[in-house]
Design an enzyme around this catalytic site. Sequence first.
Site, PDB file in Angstrom:
ATOM      1  N   GLN A 242      48.437  79.392  44.723  1.00  0.00           N
ATOM      2  CA  GLN A 242      49.851  79.257  45.021  1.00  0.00           C
ATOM      3  C   GLN A 242      50.333  80.400  45.916  1.00  0.00           C
ATOM      4  OE1 GLN A 242      51.924  76.812  44.321  1.00  0.00           O
ATOM      5  NE2 GLN A 242      50.536  75.593  43.060  1.00  0.00           N
ATOM      6  N   TYR A 274      42.886  67.598  39.649  1.00  0.00           N
ATOM      7  CA  TYR A 274      43.106  68.446  40.834  1.00  0.00           C
ATOM      8  C   TYR A 274      43.225  69.895  40.358  1.00  0.00           C
ATOM      9  CZ  TYR A 274      44.771  63.817  42.347  1.00  0.00           C
ATOM     10  OH  TYR A 274      44.916  62.471  42.590  1.00  0.00           O
ATOM     11  N   GLU A 298      37.957  68.755  39.941  1.00  0.00           N
ATOM     12  CA  GLU A 298      38.290  69.272  41.273  1.00  0.00           C
ATOM     13  C   GLU A 298      37.178  68.878  42.245  1.00  0.00           C
ATOM     14  OE1 GLU A 298      39.397  70.814  44.599  1.00  0.00           O
ATOM     15  OE2 GLU A 298      40.776  71.013  42.906  1.00  0.00           O
ATOM     16  N   ASP A 351      48.010  68.105  39.314  1.00  0.00           N
ATOM     17  CA  ASP A 351      48.645  68.912  40.353  1.00  0.00           C
ATOM     18  C   ASP A 351      48.039  68.502  41.695  1.00  0.00           C
ATOM     19  OD1 ASP A 351      49.915  70.809  41.874  1.00  0.00           O
ATOM     20  OD2 ASP A 351      48.823  72.519  41.060  1.00  0.00           O
ATOM     21  N   CYS A 378      54.539  69.281  44.849  1.00  0.00           N
ATOM     22  CA  CYS A 378      55.181  70.074  45.888  1.00  0.00           C
ATOM     23  C   CYS A 378      55.869  69.193  46.926  1.00  0.00           C
ATOM     24  CB  CYS A 378      54.184  71.012  46.566  1.00  0.00           C
ATOM     25  SG  CYS A 378      52.777  70.170  47.337  1.00  0.00           S
TER      26      CYS A 378
END
Length: 423
Positions: A242, A274, A298, A351, A378
């Site tokens: 992030q 994710y 992932e 995410d 996001c």
Amino acid sequence: MARTLELDVGPVAHGGVFVARHEGRVVFTSDALPGERVRARVIDDRHDRYWRAETVEVLEASDDRVDHVWSAASLERDPAERAGGAEFGHIRLARQRELKADVLREAFERFAGLEADPVVEAVPLGEDAPPGASDAGSAWRTRVRLQVAPDGTLGPFAARSHDVVPVADLPLAAPAVAAAAPLGQRFPGAAHVDVVAPGEGGARVLVAERDRRGKPRKPPRGEIVEVVDGRAFTLEQGGFWQVHVNAARTLSRAVQDAIDGSAFDPRAANLDLYGGVGLLAAAVGDRFGETVRITTVEADERATDHAAANLADWVGAAAVTARVDRFVQGLVADASRAERQALAEATVVLDPPRSGAGRAVIAALGELRPRQLVYVACDPVALARDVGYLREAGYGLEELRAFDLFPNTHHVEAVARLGSIVA
């Protein structure tokens, strides 16, 4: 010569632009504010239903307009020479958050068929922030990508283009990033330069050279350490983390708070999709204890390797390298009856990238029917679209929070909890 229009500016739209109208046609206009009258240059008139324009002069200013946080992106520059990445930098911070809430609200109404009333929460920088940085929305970026022009010049892309703009400063960058950024230097042959300031150790400058086809090469390998609430996470120096200095802690705590503890089963087949290097899986483990069973998924093999090490404290944690869509579709096709039951009792944290999880992943989750989902997003439109898909699959929105992790830009982070409403 480009056409110039005088426009009365209306509401905000997704993407950091504002809606105006000219002779019945929508004109998406940048560098403006609702209620303003501006002179704007049309940059795209190829579409019958809408045009795009850039403000060149403010004729009647909003009370929410302030001096731009970054002179390189201000109205004093021609639009073609304005640095990108601070498209809300001319707006009072509190008003920025209201506008981001408006975008979220409109996205949920349009794409999810829901009325939402989110409040975008400010996120503090921490005790080491420069004086006034929180009030200005500056000094928060721990990662900056600078592009390289054909002649080796370094800088951000101009807003809404791929032209490199030389700049003298980076006000949104954390102090360590700003100090290490090689502004004014040339990098002939390179594709881009990343400046990274991890939680431990000094800032690093990572140069991505171009291969023989002109494509960016991966930056040199190397590990960094980020620290969240006293817990260390190792990751690749060029890997995803992030950007906001306080984002990882904010989202970890938000995910912990979002999970309905009465619906959480530590023995279920809980998932972190994710999952990157295991940040949110660790947040789940820290809340519910070391015996929590959780699998993080992932696609990046190097990130999965780091996740396995970062989650070593939890005996029930596992890290799988796989594309999320293929992983969940594989569960639908191959899970045994007992595995299906464990998945039905599970909590799933996801995410996804900016494009969202998408219909295929949501459809598979609908088949598996986990008890609750916590979705970190996001992009408001991608989140609302996926919430709409989840509603079709029998899930209801139970909680929605939003965080201003990208001050002076149009971006906003949201965390949503959805629970199964189908027995």
